[in-house]
Design a protein around this motif. Sequence first.
Motif, PDB file in Angstrom:
ATOM      1  N   LYS A 220       0.828  -1.205   0.000  1.00  9.11           N
ATOM      2  CA  LYS A 220       0.000   0.000   0.000  1.00  9.11           C
ATOM      3  C   LYS A 220       0.864   1.258   0.000  1.00  9.11           C
ATOM      4  O   LYS A 220       0.510   2.259  -0.643  1.00  9.11           O
ATOM      5  CB  LYS A 220      -0.933  -0.011   1.225  1.00  9.11           C
ATOM      6  CG  LYS A 220      -2.048  -1.050   1.139  1.00  9.11           C
ATOM      7  CD  LYS A 220      -2.919  -1.025   2.398  1.00  9.11           C
ATOM      8  CE  LYS A 220      -4.063  -2.035   2.271  1.00  9.11           C
ATOM      9  NZ  LYS A 220      -4.911  -2.049   3.503  1.00  9.11           N
ATOM     10  N   GLU A 223       2.083   1.838  -3.460  1.00  9.68           N
ATOM     11  CA  GLU A 223       1.017   2.372  -4.322  1.00  9.68           C
ATOM     12  C   GLU A 223       0.908   3.888  -4.176  1.00  9.68           C
ATOM     13  O   GLU A 223       0.640   4.598  -5.148  1.00  9.68           O
ATOM     14  CB  GLU A 223      -0.318   1.724  -3.953  1.00  9.68           C
ATOM     15  CG  GLU A 223      -0.446   0.261  -4.348  1.00  9.68           C
ATOM     16  CD  GLU A 223      -1.782  -0.313  -3.912  1.00  9.68           C
ATOM     17  OE1 GLU A 223      -2.811   0.072  -4.513  1.00  9.68           O
ATOM     18  OE2 GLU A 223      -1.797  -1.121  -2.955  1.00  9.68           O
ATOM     19  N   TYR A 246      -4.203  -9.955  -3.061  1.00  9.20           N
ATOM     20  CA  TYR A 246      -4.291  -8.488  -3.023  1.00  9.20           C
ATOM     21  C   TYR A 246      -3.691  -7.887  -4.287  1.00  9.20           C
ATOM     22  O   TYR A 246      -4.253  -6.953  -4.879  1.00  9.20           O
ATOM     23  CB  TYR A 246      -3.574  -7.951  -1.788  1.00  9.20           C
ATOM     24  CG  TYR A 246      -3.671  -6.452  -1.636  1.00  9.20           C
ATOM     25  CD1 TYR A 246      -4.720  -5.869  -0.934  1.00  9.20           C
ATOM     26  CD2 TYR A 246      -2.719  -5.609  -2.217  1.00  9.20           C
ATOM     27  CE1 TYR A 246      -4.821  -4.486  -0.809  1.00  9.20           C
ATOM     28  CE2 TYR A 246      -2.813  -4.231  -2.101  1.00  9.20           C
ATOM     29  CZ  TYR A 246      -3.869  -3.674  -1.395  1.00  9.20           C
ATOM     30  OH  TYR A 246      -3.971  -2.303  -1.290  1.00  9.20           O
ATOM     31  N   GLU A 249      -6.132  -8.648  -7.270  1.00  7.39           N
ATOM     32  CA  GLU A 249      -7.413  -7.928  -7.182  1.00  7.39           C
ATOM     33  C   GLU A 249      -7.245  -6.427  -7.402  1.00  7.39           C
ATOM     34  O   GLU A 249      -8.185  -5.755  -7.831  1.00  7.39           O
ATOM     35  CB  GLU A 249      -8.062  -8.187  -5.820  1.00  7.39           C
ATOM     36  CG  GLU A 249      -8.598  -9.607  -5.668  1.00  7.39           C
ATOM     37  CD  GLU A 249      -9.263  -9.843  -4.331  1.00  7.39           C
ATOM     38  OE1 GLU A 249      -9.093  -8.995  -3.418  1.00  7.39           O
ATOM     39  OE2 GLU A 249      -9.952 -10.866  -4.186  1.00  7.39           O
ATOM     40  N   ASN A 250      -6.049  -5.903  -7.133  1.00  7.76           N
ATOM     41  CA  ASN A 250      -5.814  -4.465  -7.311  1.00  7.76           C
ATOM     42  C   ASN A 250      -5.069  -4.151  -8.607  1.00  7.76           C
ATOM     43  O   ASN A 250      -4.618  -3.012  -8.810  1.00  7.76           O
ATOM     44  CB  ASN A 250      -5.060  -3.912  -6.107  1.00  7.76           C
ATOM     45  CG  ASN A 250      -5.925  -3.826  -4.858  1.00  7.76           C
ATOM     46  OD1 ASN A 250      -6.642  -2.856  -4.652  1.00  7.76           O
ATOM     47  ND2 ASN A 250      -5.871  -4.864  -4.034  1.00  7.76           N
ATOM     48  N   ASN A 251      -4.962  -5.190  -9.455  1.00  9.48           N
ATOM     49  CA  ASN A 251      -4.342  -5.014 -10.785  1.00  9.48           C
ATOM     50  C   ASN A 251      -2.971  -4.357 -10.709  1.00  9.48           C
ATOM     51  O   ASN A 251      -2.639  -3.457 -11.499  1.00  9.48           O
ATOM     52  CB  ASN A 251      -5.263  -4.182 -11.700  1.00  9.48           C
ATOM     53  CG  ASN A 251      -6.597  -4.858 -11.955  1.00  9.48           C
ATOM     54  OD1 ASN A 251      -6.635  -6.039 -12.287  1.00  9.48           O
ATOM     55  ND2 ASN A 251      -7.683  -4.123 -11.770  1.00  9.48           N
TER      56      ASN A 251
END
Length: 380
Positions: A220, A223, A246, A249-251
């Motif tokens: 995170k 990101e 994770y 799912e968050n590409n």
Amino acid sequence: MKIIFISMHSIHAVRWIDNLKESEHDFYWYDILGSGKLETLETVKQFLETRKRKIPYLKGEYSFSKKMPGLYKLIRPFLETTEHEALERIIKEINPDVIHSFEMQSCSYPIIKAMNKFPKIKWIYSCWGNDLFYFQNFEDHKSKIKNVLKRVDYLHTDCFRDYEIAKELGFKGKHVGVIPGGTGYKIKEFEIYKLPIEERKIILVKGYQNLFGRGINVIKALEKIKTKIDQYEIIVFGAHNVVEKYVVENNLAYKTYGRHDLSHQQIMELMGKSILYIGNNISDGMANTLLEAIVMGAFPIQSNPGNVSAEIINHGINGFLIKDPENIDSIAELITKAIEDKEMLVEANKLNSKIAFQKLDYNTNQQKVIALYKNLEINY
């Protein structure tokens, strides 16, 4: 001298035994967890399949053991040979001089009863990971830890923090020193895999996300600063399933490797290509991956439970310490500072190379391991 090693099925035990291959001691290994043969020296006699049944398996026994573990523990001695019973039999068979257990919860708790029956046998306990730092906080564990430490004659730790904790918990024996859990690295052999700082294009993340690991917080954080690090490839290794999920799912365009996808050699090679290594958890001993980053020249950003990482990282000099494993913003700030300060990275690389040779070299630590047992002979 006859020595019984009791450990989990890990590379640590193999390396430790390998350090002693030129000695004249007789080595034995007790497979306390029933994991199967250990790939080690042929001269090591291994006690395998020691969990003999006293009565045939009962229908529903396994599910009962999971649903009511406390009650099952009480009746288990009537069903099969327990760990301390197996060790008693081995002791009577070979009459050892020393028993060396690695790890507390799985390899030392179960043998305390047997060790108390044979008080003249010297007991070495190797502590690492969460053995003391985490489990001292639970009263049921704390009492078991104290019982083990009361009986242990010699303590080996991979950090000074755990020696201090052991003393607080009643350890009165001799501390044989701080030696890395895997006893170090053959540094010269890894030199060919180390790229110069300016050629490193990987940010390497330890992907543990469990009771202790906080790998997702690092992802995170990355990101949040993705525009600042878009020239780097993000690789997550040792990833638990929840971390891999994770990322998908968050590409996220991150390459992930599961818990057992990479060999130790492959991890070391990745470290040698990485500009940063980031490890984040709420509890640990001296993390092996932190030491590997230092050996391979990746700038370490590591959490610092109980100030353990501060024993080898001087914050802002040869690495960064994560103060709060749950604070994503502060982790992002540390990553940004590291990436933007190339001069610091170069100087840290030079310093960590010196630290690696001084503290983490296999040959240096091998001599410490050999000396440990020689001192036992003198004091025996």
